[in-house]
Design an enzyme around this catalytic site. Sequence first.
Site, PDB file in Angstrom:
ATOM      1  N   SER A   1       0.809  -1.210   0.000  1.00 21.64           N
ATOM      2  CA  SER A   1       0.000   0.000   0.000  1.00 21.64           C
ATOM      3  C   SER A   1       0.848   1.269   0.000  1.00 21.64           C
ATOM      4  CB  SER A   1      -0.961  -0.035   1.193  1.00 21.64           C
ATOM      5  OG  SER A   1      -1.909   0.991   1.143  1.00 21.64           O
TER       6      SER A   1
ATOM      7  N   ASP B   1      -2.561   6.267  -3.547  1.00 22.58           N
ATOM      8  CA  ASP B   1      -1.393   5.655  -2.933  1.00 22.58           C
ATOM      9  C   ASP B   1      -0.907   4.497  -3.799  1.00 22.58           C
ATOM     10  OD1 ASP B   1      -3.428   3.845  -2.408  1.00 22.58           O
ATOM     11  OD2 ASP B   1      -2.662   3.299  -0.436  1.00 22.58           O
TER      12      ASP B   1
ATOM     13  N   ASP C   1      -1.235   1.304  -4.010  1.00 25.07           N
ATOM     14  CA  ASP C   1      -2.144   0.294  -4.578  1.00 25.07           C
ATOM     15  C   ASP C   1      -3.510   0.874  -4.907  1.00 25.07           C
ATOM     16  OD1 ASP C   1      -2.949   0.606  -1.924  1.00 25.07           O
ATOM     17  OD2 ASP C   1      -3.512  -1.492  -1.700  1.00 25.07           O
TER      18      ASP C   1
ATOM     19  N   ASP D   1      -5.974   2.245  -3.309  1.00 24.82           N
ATOM     20  CA  ASP D   1      -7.200   2.125  -2.514  1.00 24.82           C
ATOM     21  C   ASP D   1      -7.408   3.334  -1.609  1.00 24.82           C
ATOM     22  OD1 ASP D   1      -5.239   1.609  -0.621  1.00 24.82           O
ATOM     23  OD2 ASP D   1      -6.115  -0.274   0.087  1.00 24.82           O
TER      24      ASP D   1
END
Length: 446
Positions: free
Chosen positions: A102, A241, A243, A245
């Site tokens: 992440s 960010d 990834d 999400d």
Amino acid sequence: MGDKLFGTDGVRGQANSWPMTAELALKLATAAGRYFRRDKQEHRVVIGKDTRLSGYMIENALTAGFTSTGMNVFLLGPVPTPAIGYLTHSLRADVGVMISASHNQATDNGIKFFGPDGFKLSDEAEEAIEELMRNGVSLAAPENIGRAKRIEDARGRYVEYAKTTFPYRRRLDGLRIVIDCANGAAYRTAPEVLWELGAEVIPVGVDPNGFNINKNCGSTHPETAAAKVVETRADIGICLDGDADRVVIIDERGNVADGDQIMGLIAGRWADEGRLAGGTLVATVMSNLGLERHLEARGIALKRTAVGDRYVVEAMREGGHSLGGEQSGHIVMTDYATTGDGLIAALQFLAGMVETGKKASELARVFEPVPQKLINLRYQPGKEPLETDEVQAAISAGEEALGSNGRLLIRKSGTEPLIRVMGEAMDPALLDSVLGSVVDAVRRAS
């Protein structure tokens, strides 16, 4: 393997160090493959990743583990985490896996699991997988070993779906948009979606090299995109960010709006349209007190959960709520996605601009936040700073000093060896004093 593997968002750690090694990933996939086997002819798992160099190593190890239990593996390549939730369900897979840490630095990585319904796993499922790892599993017979196949159009499938969440017959014509993809998983999908909807797109953070994910860009460093918004006179900036999400929004003046402001806007719009299920927004204990007061004035309830978007989603599903999220920018809209989706949340904000004709600055500040500070303190693994008498005494004294005029929230991170010290108070000087005492105590105990 005595230590607990799963944290608040899957398994995470420094690449090539326990638990984020190829050996551990193989064992984890073998256990998960056995856990998700169903009584049917074909068993499927989809695997996606972000742009970290270690993703190749972990992807191969996971593939070996899953195929050894008879699971057929669909490799999606770099795609956003929410695409895994969507495609796990769409491809009728038994399990989905996202390889990503992440917002963490490039040397970290992680493994997140999604069930066949596209939602993240429950604590019970994670515990069952860990138990299988401890006890060992039986492998498939030679003739039943699984196959691996790369799905070439995975990105395109998600792009097309994301566009369907934008209001029908609406376009982004005339809007100049800076999109910062953090050199991460959405470096191609997010600019494509915005361009296909008609926007003039100014991309930032779209040159991943395996080492630069989240580095001085993305939602954790929005100042890069903010400068680009001002420089190019853009109408809005969108920061994802690693990834994708999470999202934060930047208005045309370069001001940053966090997840609380975005949730406040969407909750109000959906309530006016009769779309906010149960008249409730679900958020975590980290969300600003100003958001709670704003929602109360609008007749909207706020339900708080523990930190972590998985806990937000669990509360949403239990209560039948359609909107939730975190101050950090995880925005969960179960009408559209099974997990936080930064791009789709940004599209909801853009829909507000298109439908009202208002500037980003007019929509991005829906409430005045109560002064809030968050300090992250790294501690040595093996130590438990929050359990010491000195730290507990400092916390008790701080809570007494704040009284009803503020609050303290001290917790361990579920993804990094950090103690997060957060405080809110209308009196900034008092807040600084209280936080200073707690921080000093934690540092001495770390």
